[in-house]
Motif scaffolding. Sequence first.
Motif, PDB file in Angstrom:
ATOM      1  N   GLY A 221      33.230  37.766  64.595  1.00 20.00           N
ATOM      2  CA  GLY A 221      31.968  38.573  64.000  1.00 20.00           C
ATOM      3  C   GLY A 221      31.227  37.431  63.888  1.00 20.00           C
ATOM      4  O   GLY A 221      31.806  36.254  63.722  1.00 20.00           O
ATOM      5  N   GLY A 222      29.961  38.096  63.879  1.00 22.09           N
ATOM      6  CA  GLY A 222      29.006  36.909  63.178  1.00 22.09           C
ATOM      7  C   GLY A 222      28.471  37.146  61.433  1.00 22.09           C
ATOM      8  O   GLY A 222      28.036  36.477  61.215  1.00 22.09           O
ATOM      9  N   GLY A 223      29.655  38.238  60.859  1.00 21.17           N
ATOM     10  CA  GLY A 223      29.620  37.802  59.556  1.00 21.17           C
ATOM     11  C   GLY A 223      28.981  39.247  58.966  1.00 21.17           C
ATOM     12  O   GLY A 223      28.702  40.278  59.261  1.00 21.17           O
ATOM     13  N   PHE A 224      28.664  39.423  57.429  1.00 23.04           N
ATOM     14  CA  PHE A 224      27.993  40.647  56.868  1.00 23.04           C
ATOM     15  C   PHE A 224      27.764  40.271  55.495  1.00 23.04           C
ATOM     16  O   PHE A 224      27.691  38.693  54.829  1.00 23.04           O
ATOM     17  N   LYS A 256      19.821  38.712  58.757  1.00 22.87           N
ATOM     18  CA  LYS A 256      20.472  38.651  59.680  1.00 22.87           C
ATOM     19  C   LYS A 256      21.482  38.051  60.159  1.00 22.87           C
ATOM     20  O   LYS A 256      22.672  38.512  61.493  1.00 22.87           O
ATOM     21  N   LYS A 257      22.666  39.508  59.164  1.00 24.41           N
ATOM     22  CA  LYS A 257      24.123  39.852  59.624  1.00 24.41           C
ATOM     23  C   LYS A 257      23.756  41.341  59.416  1.00 24.41           C
ATOM     24  O   LYS A 257      22.797  41.803  58.361  1.00 24.41           O
ATOM     25  N   PRO A 258      24.566  41.757  60.054  1.00 21.71           N
ATOM     26  CA  PRO A 258      24.712  43.341  59.695  1.00 21.71           C
ATOM     27  C   PRO A 258      25.072  43.746  58.383  1.00 21.71           C
ATOM     28  O   PRO A 258      25.958  42.589  57.373  1.00 21.71           O
ATOM     29  N   TRP A 259      24.075  44.071  57.501  1.00 24.16           N
ATOM     30  CA  TRP A 259      24.924  44.675  56.162  1.00 24.16           C
ATOM     31  C   TRP A 259      24.943  46.372  55.551  1.00 24.16           C
ATOM     32  O   TRP A 259      24.560  47.090  55.944  1.00 24.16           O
ATOM     33  N   ILE A 260      24.728  46.199  53.865  1.00 29.63           N
ATOM     34  CA  ILE A 260      25.039  47.326  53.326  1.00 29.63           C
ATOM     35  C   ILE A 260      24.191  47.072  51.710  1.00 29.63           C
ATOM     36  O   ILE A 260      25.072  45.880  51.698  1.00 29.63           O
ATOM     37  N   ILE A 261      23.439  48.225  51.466  1.00 26.75           N
ATOM     38  CA  ILE A 261      22.946  47.847  49.725  1.00 26.75           C
ATOM     39  C   ILE A 261      23.448  48.466  49.180  1.00 26.75           C
ATOM     40  O   ILE A 261      22.798  49.984  49.632  1.00 26.75           O
ATOM     41  N   ILE A 334      24.360  53.756  48.812  1.00 28.19           N
ATOM     42  CA  ILE A 334      24.882  53.389  49.865  1.00 28.19           C
ATOM     43  C   ILE A 334      23.305  52.911  50.766  1.00 28.19           C
ATOM     44  O   ILE A 334      23.653  54.064  51.646  1.00 28.19           O
ATOM     45  N   PHE A 335      23.383  52.506  51.473  1.00 25.30           N
ATOM     46  CA  PHE A 335      21.765  52.209  52.564  1.00 25.30           C
ATOM     47  C   PHE A 335      22.995  51.242  53.666  1.00 25.30           C
ATOM     48  O   PHE A 335      23.536  50.066  53.015  1.00 25.30           O
ATOM     49  N   TYR A 336      22.614  51.267  54.723  1.00 27.23           N
ATOM     50  CA  TYR A 336      23.553  50.608  56.103  1.00 27.23           C
ATOM     51  C   TYR A 336      22.198  50.250  56.899  1.00 27.23           C
ATOM     52  O   TYR A 336      21.831  51.376  57.219  1.00 27.23           O
ATOM     53  N   ASP A 337      22.896  49.191  57.594  1.00 28.65           N
ATOM     54  CA  ASP A 337      22.757  48.678  58.893  1.00 28.65           C
ATOM     55  C   ASP A 337      22.659  49.492  59.798  1.00 28.65           C
ATOM     56  O   ASP A 337      23.606  49.781  59.689  1.00 28.65           O
ATOM     57  N   GLU A 338      22.213  49.483  60.948  1.00 29.41           N
ATOM     58  CA  GLU A 338      22.052  50.339  62.166  1.00 29.41           C
ATOM     59  C   GLU A 338      23.440  49.771  63.092  1.00 29.41           C
ATOM     60  O   GLU A 338      23.759  50.551  63.176  1.00 29.41           O
ATOM     61  N   SER A 339      23.813  48.629  63.025  1.00 28.38           N
ATOM     62  CA  SER A 339      24.994  47.952  63.407  1.00 28.38           C
ATOM     63  C   SER A 339      26.038  49.166  63.371  1.00 28.38           C
ATOM     64  O   SER A 339      26.742  48.585  63.766  1.00 28.38           O
ATOM     65  N   ILE A 340      26.085  48.891  61.623  1.00 30.55           N
ATOM     66  CA  ILE A 340      27.693  49.213  61.164  1.00 30.55           C
ATOM     67  C   ILE A 340      27.200  50.538  61.097  1.00 30.55           C
ATOM     68  O   ILE A 340      25.983  51.819  61.014  1.00 30.55           O
ATOM     69  N   THR A 341      28.577  51.605  61.557  1.00 25.63           N
ATOM     70  CA  THR A 341      28.737  52.664  61.660  1.00 25.63           C
ATOM     71  C   THR A 341      29.491  53.379  60.943  1.00 25.63           C
ATOM     72  O   THR A 341      30.704  52.796  60.149  1.00 25.63           O
TER      73      THR A 341
END
Length: 370
Positions: A221-224, A256-261, A334-341
């Motif tokens: 994958g491209g990172g996290f 630039k990568k899938p994320w959570i905060i 916890i907020f998360y990127d739309e590419s993460i399920t």
Amino acid sequence: MVIIKNSENVMPLITRILKFLTLAITGLLVLGFIVIYSITFHPEPVEQVDLVCPAETPMLLAGQSLKVLSYNMQYFAGKDYVFYYDLENDAGPDTRPSAKAIKETLTSMSALIKAEDPDILLLQELHDGAKATDFANQTQLLLAQLNNSYPCYSEAFYWKADFVPHPSIMGSVGMKLVTLSKYKIDAGQRHQLSLMDNDPVTQAFNLKRAVLVTEFPVEGGGGFIAMNTHLDAFSQGMDTMTKQVAEVDKLLASAKKPWIIGGDFNLLPPGEFSTLAASQQSLYNPESEISLLINRYASVPAMSDIQGEKKKSWYTHYPNDPGVEGPDRTIDYIFYDESITLKTSSVIHGESHQLSDHLPVTAIFQLPNH
């Protein structure tokens, strides 16, 4: 009796005395600012943070499940105290937890973490070098209790001073964001957030809130990216929270990568202000600043959780104020990127009510397949 025959002879002397006093006062002020600067914390807007991560640590895999736990640990103080800052006008009677309380809470928190077994921990309010907690590095205390289950970690101070002249402190402070991981970490950065609009001396001694950004390589994958934060409190009448939320949003939008905060955002979800006791409402604005993030990004808890029939199960804060009898609000997310399920999520209740003024938020995500 002294008779001044000519007052003109006195004026140069008075002028010299005034100049000397002006120089002396200016010198003392300059010296004072130098001393204050030297004993307080002055981070750059963006800084690299030190990482600990053995080379043999496994990498995340594309498409894998990832359990995350976010927790304000309140420096292992437990719930048997009302600290000075827990009541208005610093009226709380307690200034520190006992060594016994710290040890017992650390043991119980470690047992909770072991039972939950998250892959990544986003932790707030861990002390390091603080007089109130016997100058201990609490990251290391926790890691020792977790039996080296988390070989990789990054951390960033957001309160640090050799001495704070507050009557309830009168000594050193040190408070950190800490991210622990079972998986390999590539890099970490500390991003400074806006400070409260105080005078320069107060700002120097006050907390300097931040976001800890930790980057992970992903095999296939491209990172996290995992981000960890603790936004300001006690900033009523200022636009500090609006600025800090906007800065968090800018970080998320530029990722630039899938994320959570995850972290303690110190902000109520929309609509919760009216449900608080009147004595607690002064800590928040009726229109919550966090609406910007909630309207743009998926979150744990979701708005459907917070506004649903089981909303009490999503409360994350149990104030130390003796007028509050149990968890009564949500301020950790916890907020998360739309590419993460998102697969599952919860707030951990039960024993956690006795461990901190915050409850742990946990979620299991699935990373993108590529």
